[in-house]
Design an enzyme around this catalytic site. Structure first.
Site, PDB file in Angstrom:
ATOM      1  N   ARG A 285      70.968   6.195  44.702  1.00  0.00           N
ATOM      2  CA  ARG A 285      71.670   7.452  45.022  1.00  0.00           C
ATOM      3  C   ARG A 285      72.319   7.384  46.406  1.00  0.00           C
ATOM      4  NH1 ARG A 285      67.151   9.601  42.212  1.00  0.00           N
ATOM      5  NH2 ARG A 285      66.021   9.953  44.147  1.00  0.00           N
TER       6      ARG A 285
ATOM      7  N   GLU B 268      58.798  -6.179  37.648  1.00  0.00           N
ATOM      8  CA  GLU B 268      57.548  -5.577  37.171  1.00  0.00           C
ATOM      9  C   GLU B 268      56.853  -6.583  36.263  1.00  0.00           C
ATOM     10  OE1 GLU B 268      55.450  -2.809  37.509  1.00  0.00           O
ATOM     11  OE2 GLU B 268      54.361  -4.091  36.109  1.00  0.00           O
TER      12      GLU B 268
ATOM     13  N   SER C 187      57.918   2.671  35.049  1.00  0.00           N
ATOM     14  CA  SER C 187      57.965   4.139  35.074  1.00  0.00           C
ATOM     15  C   SER C 187      57.107   4.794  34.005  1.00  0.00           C
ATOM     16  CB  SER C 187      59.409   4.625  34.863  1.00  0.00           C
ATOM     17  OG  SER C 187      60.053   4.713  36.081  1.00  0.00           O
TER      18      SER C 187
ATOM     19  N   ALA D 111      53.645   6.959  32.855  1.00  0.00           N
ATOM     20  CA  ALA D 111      52.877   8.048  33.467  1.00  0.00           C
ATOM     21  C   ALA D 111      51.411   7.653  33.574  1.00  0.00           C
ATOM     22  CB  ALA D 111      53.031   9.312  32.641  1.00  0.00           C
TER      23      ALA D 111
ATOM     24  N   CYS E  24      49.143   8.769  35.320  1.00  0.00           N
ATOM     25  CA  CYS E  24      48.220   9.903  35.392  1.00  0.00           C
ATOM     26  C   CYS E  24      47.939  10.502  34.016  1.00  0.00           C
ATOM     27  CB  CYS E  24      48.778  10.967  36.336  1.00  0.00           C
ATOM     28  SG  CYS E  24      49.312  10.277  37.911  1.00  0.00           S
TER      29      CYS E  24
ATOM     30  N   VAL F  95      56.528 -11.430  40.760  1.00  0.00           N
ATOM     31  CA  VAL F  95      56.898 -12.050  42.036  1.00  0.00           C
ATOM     32  C   VAL F  95      55.682 -12.825  42.527  1.00  0.00           C
ATOM     33  CG1 VAL F  95      57.578 -11.604  44.416  1.00  0.00           C
ATOM     34  CG2 VAL F  95      58.618 -10.300  42.540  1.00  0.00           C
TER      35      VAL F  95
ATOM     36  N   ALA G 237      49.636   9.555  43.347  1.00  0.00           N
ATOM     37  CA  ALA G 237      51.016   9.429  42.893  1.00  0.00           C
ATOM     38  C   ALA G 237      52.014  10.122  43.829  1.00  0.00           C
ATOM     39  CB  ALA G 237      51.139   9.993  41.487  1.00  0.00           C
TER      40      ALA G 237
ATOM     41  N   TYR H  64      51.229  38.565  44.449  1.00  0.00           N
ATOM     42  CA  TYR H  64      50.093  39.279  43.861  1.00  0.00           C
ATOM     43  C   TYR H  64      50.512  40.256  42.774  1.00  0.00           C
ATOM     44  CZ  TYR H  64      46.783  43.011  43.088  1.00  0.00           C
ATOM     45  OH  TYR H  64      46.005  43.936  42.488  1.00  0.00           O
TER      46      TYR H  64
END
Ligand SMILES: Cc1cc2nc3c(=O)[nH]c(=O)nc-3n(C[C@H](O)[C@H](O)[C@H](O)COP(=O)(O)OP(=O)(O)OC[C@H]3O[C@@H](n4cnc5c(N)ncnc54)[C@H](O)[C@@H]3O)c2cc1C
Length: 547
Positions: A21, A32, A38, A40, A42, A80, A301, A426
């Site tokens: 970006r 990788e 990418s 998840a 978690c 790597v 994360a 509240y």
């Protein structure tokens, strides 16, 4: 600019997309070694438990999509193997074709994560002993769990992964024993705050073994037996390890990058390692604790993602800094949310930082509105200035909101006096006109202003006279040894029953009535101190007491 990134999950992919970006012309390659990027992490335990049914939902991005949207060269199953800093080249192994090659870099970002620790105990390498770090681990555990209609599992380690796996294995109708060598689960919490979690785990059928480490895993035909140091044997079909993490520093060490005292890759506030062209982020990087200023590892994360972004900023020529981590975390254990932020009391005590603590046990929202659930909240603050240092909360509802507000307060270096004033959303369904955050701050600020003295439930000595200001019925169900009972509503009429030569330590159920009693007593010339959190916190310190 040629930016190479090692590791394609939380920190690595956050760095890669941010770099794109910022710099449309940079050549960005992500390596990788696993088959997925990418994913998840978690969510992995919840696929095993059947909550996330479709495995593909865990794969947030594919290399193809990352190429299309971000023009990234993502190479999966590519490891790597070496960093040549002098020549600014990486040694790379393509695991698909067993081919080795090199790639040159201008800037390098390391986000290789951490490895599950496998404690050196006999039997740890049995194929039915699993750790959970990636999709392949998840598939192996899912297959083992799915192969039987029901079975018995032992989770070793009572941290995040141990708790999540216990819940998800119970969801698959397995019987679960949870083994933890400390006397508490969730070591990020202080011991007394973990007590409601212990009670809840037992209510949910988890067999909890605290204070004894696993000593050996023995195979007995088709089954295993986990033997604890105290001699207990736990027969089971599989073992899941949640025994901590070790940062992946092999590449960094081999390249001569500086390693910090925690064993993580040392970085500065720009996430730059000891080599100015190499950055490290995520579970492998040692960063600074925002509250204590000490070096720390925070394998979570959120920090990994933010650090990836900051490393990319700096690699692309911007100057961004990372403020440090404060360990804000939350985990669900069945129906309870367990959360913390900032320093815990164990750490503050170890570092000799001046602090005080208060406990409250409020409802998640207005008690008169259906569905309110009680929570336990502990707030740690510095003395005498009242700066918020840490917080822990446990409860069925509303825990996330309070911990996030308190995390923000820590980040903004706010004091309990600021939190007295903080204005939170509240309506009866969502909170209280005096939110638990305000309430905890009132209790702390009352103490700092000298409106009420406090004696902690873990500091009670023999020198004081104990006064229980709950109703007679509550008192009879259980009370502190030696306490006399005068309900707060009768107190003004019975002051002559109280000694004036000794300090009165006053308690009630959760601390509120005792505070009112202390205010009455001090204005009538008594020396009185409140026990923050009342009898409930006292019980959390002494779990064997009657309720
Ligand atoms: C089961 C589980 C549940 C979790 N739940 C939560 C949660 O609820 N909340 C939370 O905040 N955190 C959670 N975490 C922690 C969070 O997932 C990690 O902190 C985060 O993923 C760390 O990001 P990272 O980029 O440092 O490492 P990772 O995301 O682990 O990525 C590192 C990647 O680098 C690759 N790699 C390593 N060495 C090489 C090499 N030499 N060459 C190529 N590739 C390499 C690895 O294969 C790995 O895929 C959980 C972790 C697990 C395992």
């Amino acid at each position: 600019m040629r930016l190479l990134i090692v590791g394609g999950v939380a920190g690595g992919m956050s760095a890669a997309t941010r770099a794109r970006r910022l710099d449309e012309r940079a050549e960005i390659i992500v390596f990788e070694k696993g088959p997925h990027v990418s994913f998840a992490t978690c969510g992995l335990p919840y696929h095993i438990g059947g909550v996330i049914e479709d495995r593909d939902d865990l794969v947030v991005q594919t290399p193809e999509h990352l190429r299309l949207r971000f023009s990234l060269d993502v190479r999966t199953r590519t490891e790597v193997t070496a960093i040549n800093r002098a020549r600014k080249k990486l040694g790379v192994r393509d695991l698909n074709e067993e081919r080795a090659y090199t790639e040159a870099y201008d800037k390098l970002i390391l986000s290789p994560g951490a490895e599950p620790v496998r404690p050196p105990i006999p039997g740890i390498d049995d194929p039915a002993v699993y750790a959970l770090r990636n999709m392949e681990d998840m598939d192996r555990i899912s297959a083992a769990v799915g192969a039987k209609r029901s079975g018995r599992a032992v989770c070793i380690g009572g941290g995040f992964i141990g708790l999540e796996m216990a819940e998800n294995l119970v969801a698959r109708r397995w019987r679960v024993a949870l083994v933890e060598m400390l006397h508490q689960v969730m070591p990020a919490l202080d011991r007394e705050m973990a007590e409601p979690v212990h009670q809840h785990l037992r209510e949910k059928g988890v067999e909890l073994h605290l204070g004894s480490a696993a000593a050996a895993i023995e195979r007995k035909g088709r089954r295993l037996s986990v033997r604890l140091q105290n001699g207990t044997a736990l027969p089971c079909d599989l073992v899941v390890l949640g025994t901590g993490l070790r940062p992946n520093t092999g590449l960094a060490r081999q390249a001569g990058l500086e390693i910090g005292p925690t064993g993580g890759i040392k970085v500065d506030q720009h996430m730059r390692t000891s080599d100015p062209d190499i950055y490290a982020v995520g579970d492998a990087a040692e960063v600074t604790d925002y509250v204590t200023g000490r070096p720390t590892l925070t394998p979570l994360a959120g920090p990994a993602n933010r650090q990836g972004r900051i490393a990319a900023d700096n690699a692309c020529g911007r100057s961004s800094t990372f403020r440090g981590t404060q360990g804000t975390a939350i985990v669900r254990a069945f129906d309870l949310a367990v959360a913390c932020t900032g320093a815990n009391e164990k750490t503050l005590r170890k570092l000799g930082m001046p602090y005080q603590k208060v406990y409250i046990h409020p409802f998640s929202h207005a008690g008169y509105y259906p569905g309110a659930a009680s929570m336990s909240l502990k707030l740690l603050f510095s003395t005498p200035d009242g700066r918020v240092l840490g917080a822990q909360a446990v409860g069925a509802d509303g825990v996330d909101k309070r911990i996030d507000v308190l995390a923000t307060a820590i980040q903004a270096r706010m004091t309990v006096h600021d939190l007295e004033q903080v204005e939170l959303a509240y309506a009866p369904q969502y909170g209280a006109a005096k939110d638990p955050v305000n309430m905890a701050a009132f209790v702390a600020a009352n103490y700092l202003r000298g409106d009420v003295d406090i004696v902690q439930a873990d500091e009670l000595g023999d020198e004081a006279a104990l006064l229980d200001v709950r109703t007679a019925g509550e008192y009879q169900k259980g009370h502190m040894p030696g306490a006399m009972n005068i309900p707060v509503d009768e107190l003004r009429g019975r002051l002559d029953e109280l000694p004036r030569d000794r300090r009165l330590v006053v308690y009630c159920g959760v601390g509120l009535r005792a505070y009112i009693a202390c205010r009455i007593l001090s204005q009538h010339g008594f020396r009185a101190a409140n026990v923050p959190g009342g009898y409930l916190t006292y019980q959390h310190y002494r779990p064997q007491l009657p309720g």
